[in-house]
Structures are given as C-alpha cells and as structure tokens.
Design a protein around this motif. Structure first.
Motif, PDB file in Angstrom:
ATOM      1  N   GLY A 176      -8.642  -7.512  -3.236  1.00 28.29           N
ATOM      2  CA  GLY A 176      -8.831  -8.671  -2.366  1.00 28.29           C
ATOM      3  C   GLY A 176      -8.499  -8.382  -0.908  1.00 28.29           C
ATOM      4  N   TYR A 177      -8.921  -9.295  -0.033  1.00 23.18           N
ATOM      5  CA  TYR A 177      -8.685  -9.143   1.402  1.00 23.18           C
ATOM      6  C   TYR A 177      -7.228  -9.407   1.782  1.00 23.18           C
ATOM      7  CZ  TYR A 177     -13.699  -8.835   2.344  1.00 23.18           C
ATOM      8  OH  TYR A 177     -15.008  -8.417   2.395  1.00 23.18           O
ATOM      9  N   ASP A 178      -6.427  -9.879   0.835  1.00 27.53           N
ATOM     10  CA  ASP A 178      -5.034 -10.163   1.155  1.00 27.53           C
ATOM     11  C   ASP A 178      -4.187  -8.897   1.225  1.00 27.53           C
ATOM     12  OD1 ASP A 178      -5.579  -9.857  -1.550  1.00 27.53           O
ATOM     13  OD2 ASP A 178      -3.713 -10.859  -2.133  1.00 27.53           O
ATOM     14  N   VAL A 179      -4.736  -7.748   0.810  1.00 26.92           N
ATOM     15  CA  VAL A 179      -4.031  -6.469   0.900  1.00 26.92           C
ATOM     16  C   VAL A 179      -4.654  -5.660   2.029  1.00 26.92           C
ATOM     17  CG1 VAL A 179      -3.275  -4.427  -0.350  1.00 26.92           C
ATOM     18  CG2 VAL A 179      -3.687  -6.549  -1.594  1.00 26.92           C
ATOM     19  N   HIS A 180      -3.832  -5.209   2.973  1.00 26.68           N
ATOM     20  CA  HIS A 180      -4.347  -4.485   4.133  1.00 26.68           C
ATOM     21  C   HIS A 180      -4.938  -3.143   3.692  1.00 26.68           C
ATOM     22  CE1 HIS A 180      -4.580  -2.628   8.126  1.00 26.68           C
ATOM     23  NE2 HIS A 180      -4.421  -3.859   8.625  1.00 26.68           N
ATOM     24  N   ASN A 181      -6.080  -2.797   4.288  1.00 26.12           N
ATOM     25  CA  ASN A 181      -6.770  -1.586   3.868  1.00 26.12           C
ATOM     26  C   ASN A 181      -5.963  -0.321   4.155  1.00 26.12           C
ATOM     27  OD1 ASN A 181      -7.901  -0.266   6.582  1.00 26.12           O
ATOM     28  ND2 ASN A 181      -8.134  -2.476   6.760  1.00 26.12           N
ATOM     29  N   ALA A 182      -5.117  -0.347   5.188  1.00 25.10           N
ATOM     30  CA  ALA A 182      -4.294   0.833   5.474  1.00 25.10           C
ATOM     31  C   ALA A 182      -3.300   1.084   4.346  1.00 25.10           C
ATOM     32  CB  ALA A 182      -3.566   0.642   6.801  1.00 25.10           C
ATOM     33  N   ASP A 183      -2.703  -0.003   3.810  1.00 23.63           N
ATOM     34  CA  ASP A 183      -1.783   0.155   2.692  1.00 23.63           C
ATOM     35  C   ASP A 183      -2.510   0.657   1.451  1.00 23.63           C
ATOM     36  OD1 ASP A 183       0.244  -0.820   4.312  1.00 23.63           O
ATOM     37  OD2 ASP A 183      -0.067  -2.906   3.681  1.00 23.63           O
ATOM     38  N   VAL A 184      -3.702   0.120   1.233  1.00 25.06           N
ATOM     39  CA  VAL A 184      -4.489   0.559   0.074  1.00 25.06           C
ATOM     40  C   VAL A 184      -4.845   2.039   0.191  1.00 25.06           C
ATOM     41  CG1 VAL A 184      -6.659   0.261  -1.173  1.00 25.06           C
ATOM     42  CG2 VAL A 184      -5.421  -1.738  -0.334  1.00 25.06           C
ATOM     43  N   GLU A 185      -5.239   2.466   1.374  1.00 28.86           N
ATOM     44  CA  GLU A 185      -5.618   3.860   1.575  1.00 28.86           C
ATOM     45  C   GLU A 185      -4.440   4.787   1.302  1.00 28.86           C
ATOM     46  OE1 GLU A 185      -7.505   6.791   5.030  1.00 28.86           O
ATOM     47  OE2 GLU A 185      -7.429   4.619   5.305  1.00 28.86           O
ATOM     48  N   THR A 186      -3.248   4.396   1.770  1.00 29.31           N
ATOM     49  CA  THR A 186      -2.066   5.223   1.540  1.00 29.31           C
ATOM     50  C   THR A 186      -1.775   5.371   0.051  1.00 29.31           C
ATOM     51  OG1 THR A 186      -1.113   4.518   3.654  1.00 29.31           O
ATOM     52  CG2 THR A 186       0.400   5.461   2.022  1.00 29.31           C
ATOM     53  N   LEU A 187      -1.869   4.264  -0.679  1.00 36.46           N
ATOM     54  CA  LEU A 187      -1.595   4.295  -2.107  1.00 36.46           C
ATOM     55  C   LEU A 187      -2.644   5.104  -2.880  1.00 36.46           C
ATOM     56  CD1 LEU A 187      -0.526   0.564  -2.603  1.00 36.46           C
ATOM     57  CD2 LEU A 187       0.966   2.574  -2.626  1.00 36.46           C
ATOM     58  N   LEU A 188      -3.889   4.957  -2.491  1.00 31.09           N
ATOM     59  CA  LEU A 188      -4.948   5.693  -3.184  1.00 31.09           C
ATOM     60  C   LEU A 188      -4.861   7.192  -2.913  1.00 31.09           C
ATOM     61  CD1 LEU A 188      -8.052   3.340  -2.743  1.00 31.09           C
ATOM     62  CD2 LEU A 188      -6.542   3.574  -4.716  1.00 31.09           C
ATOM     63  N   LEU A 189      -4.510   7.552  -1.684  1.00 32.93           N
ATOM     64  CA  LEU A 189      -4.328   8.971  -1.368  1.00 32.93           C
ATOM     65  C   LEU A 189      -3.164   9.550  -2.164  1.00 32.93           C
ATOM     66  CD1 LEU A 189      -4.897   9.020   2.508  1.00 32.93           C
ATOM     67  CD2 LEU A 189      -6.436   9.881   0.732  1.00 32.93           C
ATOM     68  N   GLN A 190      -2.105   8.768  -2.314  1.00 34.74           N
ATOM     69  CA  GLN A 190      -0.964   9.226  -3.105  1.00 34.74           C
ATOM     70  C   GLN A 190      -1.352   9.387  -4.583  1.00 34.74           C
ATOM     71  OE1 GLN A 190       2.064  10.172  -1.960  1.00 34.74           O
ATOM     72  NE2 GLN A 190       2.421  10.852  -4.077  1.00 34.74           N
ATOM     73  N   ALA A 191      -2.172   8.465  -5.079  1.00 33.25           N
ATOM     74  CA  ALA A 191      -2.633   8.566  -6.462  1.00 33.25           C
ATOM     75  C   ALA A 191      -3.470   9.822  -6.684  1.00 33.25           C
ATOM     76  CB  ALA A 191      -3.436   7.318  -6.831  1.00 33.25           C
ATOM     77  N   ALA A 192      -4.345  10.135  -5.741  1.00 32.61           N
ATOM     78  CA  ALA A 192      -5.167  11.343  -5.859  1.00 32.61           C
ATOM     79  C   ALA A 192      -4.307  12.600  -5.818  1.00 32.61           C
ATOM     80  CB  ALA A 192      -6.210  11.372  -4.750  1.00 32.61           C
ATOM     81  N   THR A 193      -3.273  12.593  -4.969  1.00 31.49           N
ATOM     82  CA  THR A 193      -2.365  13.734  -4.897  1.00 31.49           C
ATOM     83  C   THR A 193      -1.584  13.889  -6.190  1.00 31.49           C
ATOM     84  OG1 THR A 193      -2.143  13.429  -2.504  1.00 31.49           O
ATOM     85  CG2 THR A 193      -0.481  14.770  -3.601  1.00 31.49           C
ATOM     86  N   ASN A 194      -1.124  12.775  -6.765  1.00 30.96           N
ATOM     87  CA  ASN A 194      -0.383  12.825  -8.022  1.00 30.96           C
ATOM     88  C   ASN A 194      -1.242  13.328  -9.186  1.00 30.96           C
ATOM     89  OD1 ASN A 194       1.824  11.806  -6.668  1.00 30.96           O
ATOM     90  ND2 ASN A 194       1.500   9.685  -7.347  1.00 30.96           N
ATOM     91  N   SER A 195      -2.537  13.122  -9.103  1.00 28.08           N
ATOM     92  CA  SER A 195      -3.437  13.605 -10.165  1.00 28.08           C
ATOM     93  C   SER A 195      -3.886  15.044  -9.913  1.00 28.08           C
ATOM     94  CB  SER A 195      -4.657  12.689 -10.278  1.00 28.08           C
ATOM     95  OG  SER A 195      -5.382  12.654  -9.068  1.00 28.08           O
ATOM     96  N   GLU A 196      -3.216  15.719  -8.955  1.00 31.72           N
ATOM     97  CA  GLU A 196      -3.428  17.144  -8.677  1.00 31.72           C
ATOM     98  C   GLU A 196      -4.831  17.438  -8.148  1.00 31.72           C
ATOM     99  OE1 GLU A 196      -2.389  19.347 -12.134  1.00 31.72           O
ATOM    100  OE2 GLU A 196      -0.278  18.771 -12.075  1.00 31.72           O
ATOM    101  N   LEU A 197      -5.365  16.515  -7.353  1.00 31.69           N
ATOM    102  CA  LEU A 197      -6.627  16.757  -6.648  1.00 31.69           C
ATOM    103  C   LEU A 197      -6.314  17.164  -5.218  1.00 31.69           C
ATOM    104  CD1 LEU A 197      -8.774  13.716  -7.861  1.00 31.69           C
ATOM    105  CD2 LEU A 197      -8.742  16.032  -8.785  1.00 31.69           C
ATOM    106  N   SER A 198      -7.056  18.121  -4.710  1.00 30.44           N
ATOM    107  CA  SER A 198      -6.832  18.592  -3.344  1.00 30.44           C
ATOM    108  C   SER A 198      -7.788  17.896  -2.375  1.00 30.44           C
ATOM    109  CB  SER A 198      -7.025  20.107  -3.262  1.00 30.44           C
ATOM    110  OG  SER A 198      -8.343  20.476  -3.671  1.00 30.44           O
TER     111      SER A 198
END
Length: 344
Positions: A176-198
């Motif tokens: 939803g629009y109630d979550v800032h896209n910068a926060d979402v991007e940070t979390l998604l990048l962290q998720a990709a790093t945790n799944s061992e993707l470069s």
C-alpha cells in the motif's frame, strides 16, 4: 549342355547383384551391431551421430545395389531415378514429422543454443535438458516429469536458456501507499542479500489505484540451485517485511474480525528454523538432468586431458614417455566408462 550354359550365364549376370547384396547386408548388419546394438543402453544424446550414420549407410547401400542390377545403363538410370523419387516422396510426406525433426535436430547440433544440463524455457515448458536426440529433446520439468519436445517445436519457438555464468532471480509484490518506497526498497534489498543473491536491485513496476507493485531481483551464480533460490528470495522478503512490521496485504482486504484501527496482520515472531537439514529441491526434481550434466562435464574434462597428454607425447623425451602413455591409457579407459554409462 545348353541348359547348363544358360544357367551359368544367368548366374554370371546376377552374380554381381548377389555379391553386392550380401556385402551391403553384411556391412549394414556389422554397422548396426557396432553403432546401435552395442550402445542401445545409451541415451539419445550419444546415439544421435550413430543413428545419422546408419541412415546414410542405408541410403548408400540401396544405391550400390541399384548400380549392380543386371540391366542396361538406361534402365539402371531409371531405377536410380525411381529410388531417388521414392526417397524424395518419403521425405516430402514425412516432412512435418520425421524428416523435419531430423533436420531440426541437426540444426540444433550445429547452432548449439543449449547443452545437456542447461535450464531452458520453451513456450510453456521449463526444465533442465536431459538428452538431445535425433528426433526430440528430453527435458526434466519442475515436477520431475520427463517431457520429450520434438526438435521442430524447439526450432519454431524461441528458446530461453539460463546462462551457466549466472541468472537473475526475482519476485514481485504489492504494498500500500502508506509504506514509504524508500523503506520498502531497503527491506527488499536486505531480503535479497539474505537469500545470498549478489548485486540486488529494486524496481517499481506499477502505480496502481490501491497499491504499488515492487520487483526485487539479484544475481544467482549457482544456476543449479535456481528453484531453491526463488523460494528463498520469497521467504526472505516475507520475513524482512514482517519483522519490520510492514503488512503484506491488499489495502482493500476486509475481515469480519474486530481489530483495532491501528492493528496489523503480521505473524508472531517465531524461533529460527531448527538444525534439521532441509531437502534441496533440485536434488529431487532434476536428478536425471543433473546426472546427464555431470556425465557431459566429465567427458569434456577427460577429452581435454587426453588432448593434453597426446600433445605432451610429441615433445617428451623417451625417459618419461612411458609414464605419459600410462596416464593416457588410464584417461582413455575412464572415457570408455563414461561413454558406457547407462542412462536411467
């Protein structure tokens, strides 16, 4: 006397035909024994050149028998022309099936768009290549099914091949629009790093009426673990967002339960997974494709080592030649074992 002479003349006329027929039949039988029967347990991948050789030898044998017919040159030419017409007719009538698949298989061998063990996507079919045959190509799907795709189907449809050097693994979700896209991007990048993707990156695919569609991607270098990597990325995305208190749910979601206005549907924290080893999906799903790929890699490595030994023999002195010859013989024996491996 005239009867004996007549029989003798008849035999002399048909003797070349008989001898040619016997020789052709013997050679074809011997070729079938050496090329096909002794290797019938091999998969279509290794039988392809042998089957093609047998086809060519059969056509040559038919022409040789036609040339030995005890007829005049004009009649012999008519017979050869008739044989050519029959062969052309067979190819024409079977052009949509057998012959076209043979030609398509030959073209795939020349262009080499993929090799055994590669992940390919053709139309709605996705899987790893197990065998490349004369008429079809066999792949193993995500459900562990073996699917035979006609070579003409592969030629007539775009083939997406997952590169052995690495591929992009991604997943999408809407927030939803109630979550800032910068926060979402940070979390998604962290998720990709945790799944061992470069080299992870995030894209915004769509600004919908009620939600933003995000796509997170990263580079996977070990393409053999493609299925596991996709699942791991989705799991890490869910964990990262839930741990940060971000609700993954459509803004239009309605529930009959009474909850507070500021309440969020987020699973309760749970302990880290136990130490019990998980089953790797690829070990179960692509077992036959993995075996075929390992055999192919082993054969390629042995051929490189054999070529290196043969080059060394040309320059090595007599003192060390025996050692190199023993090493070469050992490698050749290993190559025979690999070639004789039965495809299950």
């Amino acid at each position: 006397m005239s009867v004996i002479q007549s029989v003798t003349e008849t035999l002399s006329l048909f003797l070349p035909l008989l001898l040619t027929s016997v020789v052709v039949a013997a050679l074809l039988w011997l070729a079938h024994l050496l090329l096909i029967k002794r290797h019938k347990t091999e998969g279509n991948e290794k039988l392809f050149p042998k089957q093609l050789t047998m086809l060519i030898l059969t056509v040559v044998g038919i022409i040789a028998i036609a040339l030995s017919l005890p007829v005049s040159d004009s009649t012999r030419n008519q017979v050869i022309g008739l044989i050519g017409l029959v062969i052309s007719g067979v190819f024409a009538f079977s052009s949509s099936t057998i012959f076209s698949n043979i030609m398509a298989g030959t073209m795939l061998r020349v262009t080499m768009p993929f090799r055994t063990g590669d992940f390919i996507q053709v139309s709605d079919f996705f899987g790893r290549v197990v065998e490349r045959g004369l008429l079809d190509t066999e792949i193993q799907t995500e459900n562990r099914e073996l699917v035979s795709l006609p070579n003409t189907f592969l030629v007539n449809h775009p083939i997406c091949v997952t590169r052995s050097s690495g591929c992009i693994v991604s997943t999408t979700l809407s927030l939803g629009y109630d979550v800032h896209n910068a926060d979402v991007e940070t979390l998604l990048l962290q998720a990709a790093t945790n799944s061992e993707l470069s080299d992870p990156f995030v894209q915004i695919l769509e600004l919908g009426n009620y939600a933003i569609t995000y796509k997170v991607s990263g580079m996977l270098t070990d393409v053999k673990s493609l299925l596991t990597a996709r699942s791991s990325l989705r799991r890490q995305v869910v964990d990262a967002l839930h741990d940060a208190g971000v609700e993954i749910m459509s803004p239009s979601f309605m529930n009959q339960r009474k909850i507070a206005d500021d309440g969020k549907v987020v699973p309760a924290q749970r302990a880290t997974r136990g130490s019990t080893p998980e089953t790797v999906a690829e070990d179960v799903v692509f077992d036959k494709a993995e075996e075929a790929a390992q055999r192919e890699d082993s054969k390629d490595q042995l051929l490189v080592k054999i070529a290196a030994c043969e080059e060394t023999l040309k320059t090595v002195d007599n003192e060390h030649k025996g050692q190199i010859q023993n090493q070469l013989k050992m490698l050749q024996d290993q190559l025979k074992v690999v070639d004789q491996t039965i495809s299950e």
